[in-house]
Design an enzyme around this catalytic site. Sequence first.
Site, short mmCIF file in Angstrom:
data_model
loop_
_atom_site.label_atom_id
_atom_site.label_comp_id
_atom_site.label_asym_id
_atom_site.label_seq_id
_atom_site.Cartn_x
_atom_site.Cartn_y
_atom_site.Cartn_z
CG ASP A 137 -23.62 -24.94 51.47
OD1 ASP A 137 -23.80 -24.99 50.24
OD2 ASP A 137 -22.69 -24.26 51.99
NE ARG A 155 -23.15 -27.09 39.62
CZ ARG A 155 -24.07 -28.01 39.76
NH1 ARG A 155 -23.75 -29.28 39.57
NH2 ARG A 155 -25.29 -27.73 40.09
CB THR A 189 -20.58 -26.43 30.74
OG1 THR A 189 -20.01 -25.69 31.82
CG2 THR A 189 -20.67 -25.56 29.50
N1 URA Z 1 -20.68 -28.96 49.43
C1 URA Z 1 -21.23 -28.84 50.66
O1 URA Z 1 -21.05 -27.83 51.33
N2 URA Z 1 -21.94 -29.87 51.14
C2 URA Z 1 -22.13 -31.01 50.44
O2 URA Z 1 -22.77 -31.91 50.95
C3 URA Z 1 -21.56 -31.10 49.17
C4 URA Z 1 -20.84 -30.06 48.68
#
Ligand code: URA
Length: 212
Positions: free
Chosen positions: A203, A107, A111
């Site tokens: 995550d 990302r 932007t």
């Molecule tokens: N990516 C992840 O690993 N967890 C999330 O909650 C959102 C995106």
Amino acid sequence: MTTPDHLTHVTHPLVQHKLTIMRDKATSTAVFRQLLREISQLLAYEVTRGLPLTTKTIETPMQAMDAPVLDGKKLALVSILRAGNGLLDGVLELIPSARVGFVGLYRDEETLQPVEYYCKLPDAMGERLVIAVDPMLATGNSSVAAIDLLKQSGATNIRFLCLLAAPEGIARMKAAHPDVPIVTAAIDEKLNENGYIVPGLGDAGDRMFGTK
Ligand code: URA
């Protein structure tokens, strides 16, 4: 081939039970990875539903028969890096002859748009069923960008396999790629202010690879 609905929510009790253990923050990296492998195989069963079959003549110990086998070119599995690799392993165990591709996106902090840093795909993408895998369909930005890349490579028959989906991500995918069916084990409540799925599981990459 029957085309699945735009969104398939896999409510099978085994999937739901395993997912609950994965969500629990007390679950270890090793157990998380093992459960992800198991769930991915159950989800693979759903995402490959309706694959075209043909027949070939074989000899059983009793007699000859025309028996069903998968038709067409070998399908392509595309992992959206890096968390996609956690889903990829299990699906590949179930479909060992599949071809495998990888798409890497990051990302841009200014932007906020996804930028491609890696893309390696099998040949003849237009002749294959392509299954893109990423455990988390959150904002949908990277998923939409990854599907854009797959379409640019010629793919026309694409399905998207994830573990958790946020309503925002589902809506974004449906608007951008209404022809791409989504298979997910859960539809969670929403995204938080950082774009994480809640209640979610945190995550996915960190949980499966033990990073922070
Ligand atoms: N990516 C992840 O690993 N967890 C999330 O909650 C959102 C995106």
